[in-house]
Design a protein around this motif. Structure first.
Motif, PDB file in Angstrom:
ATOM      1  N   ILE A  51       0.834  -1.208   0.000  1.00 49.10           N
ATOM      2  CA  ILE A  51       0.000   0.000   0.000  1.00 49.10           C
ATOM      3  C   ILE A  51       0.866   1.255   0.000  1.00 49.10           C
ATOM      4  CG2 ILE A  51      -1.710   1.325   1.298  1.00 49.10           C
ATOM      5  CD1 ILE A  51      -2.944  -1.094   0.156  1.00 49.10           C
ATOM      6  N   ILE A  52       1.874   1.269   0.866  1.00 50.76           N
ATOM      7  CA  ILE A  52       2.728   2.463   0.915  1.00 50.76           C
ATOM      8  C   ILE A  52       3.453   2.633  -0.411  1.00 50.76           C
ATOM      9  CG2 ILE A  52       4.709   3.535   2.040  1.00 50.76           C
ATOM     10  CD1 ILE A  52       3.840   2.413   4.629  1.00 50.76           C
ATOM     11  N   GLY A  53       3.925   1.522  -0.964  1.00 49.80           N
ATOM     12  CA  GLY A  53       4.641   1.596  -2.237  1.00 49.80           C
ATOM     13  C   GLY A  53       3.773   2.154  -3.350  1.00 49.80           C
ATOM     14  N   SER A  54       2.549   1.656  -3.464  1.00 50.41           N
ATOM     15  CA  SER A  54       1.725   2.155  -4.567  1.00 50.41           C
ATOM     16  C   SER A  54       1.190   3.546  -4.281  1.00 50.41           C
ATOM     17  CB  SER A  54       0.603   1.178  -4.900  1.00 50.41           C
ATOM     18  OG  SER A  54       0.037   0.661  -3.735  1.00 50.41           O
ATOM     19  N   SER A  55       0.986   3.872  -2.997  1.00 51.85           N
ATOM     20  CA  SER A  55       0.520   5.249  -2.759  1.00 51.85           C
ATOM     21  C   SER A  55       1.669   6.233  -2.980  1.00 51.85           C
ATOM     22  CB  SER A  55      -0.106   5.415  -1.376  1.00 51.85           C
ATOM     23  OG  SER A  55       0.808   5.153  -0.367  1.00 51.85           O
ATOM     24  N   LEU A  56       2.904   5.762  -2.821  1.00 54.19           N
ATOM     25  CA  LEU A  56       4.037   6.642  -3.125  1.00 54.19           C
ATOM     26  C   LEU A  56       4.003   7.031  -4.601  1.00 54.19           C
ATOM     27  CD1 LEU A  56       6.579   7.948  -1.976  1.00 54.19           C
ATOM     28  CD2 LEU A  56       7.868   5.971  -2.767  1.00 54.19           C
ATOM     29  N   MET A  57       3.612   6.090  -5.450  1.00 55.18           N
ATOM     30  CA  MET A  57       3.536   6.410  -6.868  1.00 55.18           C
ATOM     31  C   MET A  57       2.457   7.464  -7.124  1.00 55.18           C
ATOM     32  SD  MET A  57       2.533   4.089 -10.121  1.00 55.18           S
ATOM     33  CE  MET A  57       0.917   3.799  -9.485  1.00 55.18           C
ATOM     34  N   THR A  58       1.268   7.268  -6.572  1.00 54.21           N
ATOM     35  CA  THR A  58       0.208   8.241  -6.849  1.00 54.21           C
ATOM     36  C   THR A  58       0.485   9.578  -6.173  1.00 54.21           C
ATOM     37  OG1 THR A  58      -1.075   7.287  -5.066  1.00 54.21           O
ATOM     38  CG2 THR A  58      -1.629   6.583  -7.272  1.00 54.21           C
ATOM     39  N   LEU A  59       1.206   9.540  -5.056  1.00 55.63           N
ATOM     40  CA  LEU A  59       1.511  10.807  -4.384  1.00 55.63           C
ATOM     41  C   LEU A  59       2.506  11.650  -5.173  1.00 55.63           C
ATOM     42  CD1 LEU A  59       1.787   9.625  -0.680  1.00 55.63           C
ATOM     43  CD2 LEU A  59       0.256  11.389  -1.498  1.00 55.63           C
ATOM     44  N   THR A  60       3.351  10.974  -5.970  1.00 56.46           N
ATOM     45  CA  THR A  60       4.391  11.727  -6.681  1.00 56.46           C
ATOM     46  C   THR A  60       4.086  11.888  -8.164  1.00 56.46           C
ATOM     47  OG1 THR A  60       5.646   9.707  -7.059  1.00 56.46           O
ATOM     48  CG2 THR A  60       6.218  10.980  -5.113  1.00 56.46           C
ATOM     49  N   THR A  61       2.968  11.357  -8.632  1.00 54.51           N
ATOM     50  CA  THR A  61       2.660  11.425 -10.062  1.00 54.51           C
ATOM     51  C   THR A  61       1.279  12.040 -10.244  1.00 54.51           C
ATOM     52  OG1 THR A  61       3.747   9.281 -10.144  1.00 54.51           O
ATOM     53  CG2 THR A  61       2.783  10.066 -12.171  1.00 54.51           C
ATOM     54  N   THR A  62       1.182  13.060 -11.077  1.00 54.88           N
ATOM     55  CA  THR A  62      -0.140  13.636 -11.320  1.00 54.88           C
ATOM     56  C   THR A  62      -0.959  12.628 -12.118  1.00 54.88           C
ATOM     57  OG1 THR A  62       0.571  14.628 -13.381  1.00 54.88           O
ATOM     58  CG2 THR A  62       0.750  16.002 -11.424  1.00 54.88           C
ATOM     59  N   PRO A  63      -2.282  12.646 -11.949  1.00 61.51           N
ATOM     60  CA  PRO A  63      -3.132  11.705 -12.680  1.00 61.51           C
ATOM     61  C   PRO A  63      -2.873  11.740 -14.185  1.00 61.51           C
ATOM     62  CG  PRO A  63      -4.416  12.811 -11.005  1.00 61.51           C
ATOM     63  CD  PRO A  63      -3.041  13.420 -10.976  1.00 61.51           C
ATOM     64  N   ASN A  64      -2.606  12.937 -14.711  1.00 57.22           N
ATOM     65  CA  ASN A  64      -2.363  13.044 -16.147  1.00 57.22           C
ATOM     66  C   ASN A  64      -1.131  12.274 -16.570  1.00 57.22           C
ATOM     67  OD1 ASN A  64      -4.515  14.469 -17.040  1.00 57.22           O
ATOM     68  ND2 ASN A  64      -3.569  16.473 -16.698  1.00 57.22           N
ATOM     69  N   HIS A  65      -0.055  12.443 -15.809  1.00 57.13           N
ATOM     70  CA  HIS A  65       1.173  11.725 -16.126  1.00 57.13           C
ATOM     71  C   HIS A  65       0.973  10.234 -15.984  1.00 57.13           C
ATOM     72  CE1 HIS A  65       3.858  15.432 -15.515  1.00 57.13           C
ATOM     73  NE2 HIS A  65       3.744  15.154 -16.781  1.00 57.13           N
ATOM     74  N   LEU A  66       0.218   9.882 -14.968  1.00 56.02           N
ATOM     75  CA  LEU A  66      -0.030   8.472 -14.691  1.00 56.02           C
ATOM     76  C   LEU A  66      -0.691   7.798 -15.894  1.00 56.02           C
ATOM     77  CD1 LEU A  66       0.483   6.960 -12.045  1.00 56.02           C
ATOM     78  CD2 LEU A  66      -1.953   7.096 -11.613  1.00 56.02           C
TER      79      LEU A  66
END
Lengths: 300, 268
Positions: free
Chosen positions: B120-135
């Motif tokens: 959970i922490i690992g994947s939330s780190l991705m969403t926390l550092t990446t804007t939805p558009n970039h994602l």
């Protein structure tokens, strides 16, 4: 019965990297039976301030008292406060949910735990005050026109019979006709019920004709607080924070600058007409025609 | 009220992790999750946790911000923990009434808990550092090979970005409607289950209507701009790999190789 804000400060996102000081040391008193205009540019903190008035958000610092009692002390009857300070949000029609207009208006008084007859009496009265004809009571609120929806939503708050009615931008998104109707009705119900009304707006033009006191906000501070004519004297400061004085006041200021001895304190069209006539020394020979022309111009 | 949900949210700041190409971060998250499930000894988990800790440091996102997001899955975590603890057969350690805690159960429960938390922490780190558009840009780019199989990659990515974009909007809308109904004396907090469910009606009906209104507006706005799907569509800001992205890939592969060697070969 007065609502008092003492040194209220509110900070959004205090624990993030970008805390925003939405309200900064606000002191304000709302006494009984006053018609107040709360004016400020977008982002000046009006809506945040308004949500403090009935305890929806808790100030970061400072206190709010209702009849001398702190509304955030333990055991304070919040529900009572919320029925005494009726808050109509921006686009209130977005909160409608019932199958028919009448039941939706009943939602507020029902939540107060009133007996059935009393609820219906209040709903009827509220709908009458905002001018919704009885034929529409049974209709779905989603079938009404934009202006009617908004008035039905305002009735939903009015039915709680508040002592203070706060309206956040009640004219947003309405056409000029709908705007004049709503404002006229608010002024009418203020006169009829004698409650205090706080009208939030970003347009001086909207409120100048109705209110007896104007509170101007800018960047979380209260910039001016006084009678319209007093506030409008600060034409330059108002323009600096992105607000305009009403057109008539603007015209009078310009006439005065051009050397005419007009009274720049006038805030309504008839007042302006009188002072301009006086300045011209009665040389104007078509007052009736002139009045018509002025009236037309104001509407543009 | 609803601001506490940080799962899937973006945290605005500037850091190496924020600047990395979203494809790198997506791949990294995927590899990290795979590594969590391949590892089966203590050292492997220590290494995965250390790798994550370094990434968190590099991201400049406050740690408590991530922990806040954990609260939402606390229930799931407890559930998994309790079931594994009591229902795994093996050598009994403690006997509580009819339930037995086994040695294997303890091991299993600990493993599941660590895996879930890191995941959970690992994947939330991705969403926390990446804007939805970039994602979604990254996803679209990574899924491009699927186009050959006639998967509407662009459309899927577009739907995802719209869905992601609507989360904060609908959350704000919920907050607003909730406040408006509270101002009318609604009570969302007290009463039994049925009363509470009933109290949600004045919230849900306007929320659904708002969602449809917004979807309709968006569809009209897209139509007005002649949107017609991914066919021949170019990007305003195409994704381009920088040097740091290649370096990140290298570090990532190194981590993956090391964690598998250590996590699967060492005993314990």
């Amino acid at each position: 019965m007065a609502l008092k804000l003492e040194h209220v400060t509110y900070i959004y996102g205090a624990d993030t990297q970008l805390p925003v000081r939405a309200l900064d040391d606000i002191c304000l008193e709302i006494p009984d039976g006053q018609f107040i205009g709360l004016i400020g540019h977008t982002g000046s903190g009006k809506s945040t301030l308004v949500q403090h008035l009935n305890g929806l958000i808790r100030p970061s610092q400072g206190r709010i008292t209702w009849n001398g009692r702190d509304i955030w002390e333990a055991g304070f009857p919040k529900k009572e406060l919320r029925s005494s300070v009726g808050l109509v949000f921006q686009y209130p029609e977005h909160q409608l949910f019932e199958a028919d207009v009448f039941s939706d208006v009943c939602f507020g008084p029902n939540n107060l735990g009133l007996p059935r007859e009393e609820v219906q009496k209040r709903a009827r009265r509220a709908l009458e005050l905002v001018g919704i004809p009885e034929a529409l009571y049974g209709q779905s609120p989603f079938e009404l026109s934009g202006g009617q929806k908004r008035r039905a939503a305002i009735a939903g708050v009015l039915a709680m019979e508040p002592k203070i009615l706060v309206l956040d931008e009640p004219t947003a998104g309405l056409d000029p006709k709908g705007r004049d109707e709503i404002l006229g009705q608010i002024a009418g119900l203020k006169k009829e019920t004698g409650i205090s009304v706080v009208l939030v707006s970003h347009s001086m033009e909207d409120v100048a004709n109705y209110v007896e006191r104007i509170v101007v906000m800018s960047q979380g501070h209260i910039l001016f607080d006084g009678e319209p004519r007093q506030v409008f004297r600060h034409k330059r400061e108002l323009e600096e924070v992105g607000l305009a004085v009403p057109q008539v006041t603007d015209i009078l200021h310009r006439l005065s600058a051009a050397g005419f001895a007009v009274d720049t304190d006038a805030t309504t069209v008839p007042e302006a007409r009188d002072t301009i006539l006086k300045a011209l020394g009665g040389k104007w020979d078509g007052p009736a025609a002139g009045r018509g022309a002025m009236g037309e111009k104001e509407k543009c | 009220m609803l601001r506490d949900i940080t799962l899937g949210q973006y945290y605005q700041t500037d850091s190496l992790l924020h600047r990395l190409d979203s494809r790198v971060k997506l791949t990294a998250t995927l590899l990290f999750i795979i590594s969590l499930f391949l590892v089966n000894n203590l050292w492997g988990y220590v290494m995965a946790a250390a790798f994550l800790a370094v990434c968190i440091r590099l991201s400049h996102v406050p740690f408590r911000y991530m922990v806040k997001g954990m609260r939402t899955i606390l229930f799931l975590l407890l559930f998994a923990l309790v079931f594994n603890l009591f229902l795994t057969p093996g050598t009994p350690v403690v006997r509580l009434w009819k339930l037995t805690v086994t040695k294997e159960g303890i091991r299993m429960a600990a493993q599941i808990a660590v895996r879930l938390v890191l995941l959970i922490i690992g994947s939330s780190l991705m969403t926390l550092t990446t804007t939805p558009n970039h994602l979604t840009d990254g996803l679209e780019s990574l899924m491009k090979p699927l186009k050959k199989l006639r998967v509407p990659v662009h459309e899927v990515a577009m739907m995802m970005s719209i869905a992601l974009r609507f989360i904060p909007i609908l959350m704000e809308e919920t907050d607003k409607i909730m406040k408006a109904q509270i101002a009318r004396g609604a009570d969302f907090e007290s009463g039994n289950l049925i009363q509470r469910a009933k109290a949600m009606v004045p919230l849900l009906v306007p929320l659904f209507i708002a969602a449809f209104r917004r979807a309709n507006d968006l569809a009209l706005a897209m139509e007005a701009r002649c949107y017609r799907g991914g066919e021949g569509r170019t990007k305003m800001k195409p994704l381009v790999y920088q040097r740091r992205d290649y370096m990140a890939y290298a570090v990532l592969l190194l981590y993956f190789a090391a964690v598998i060697v250590i996590g699967r070969i060492l005993p314990i």
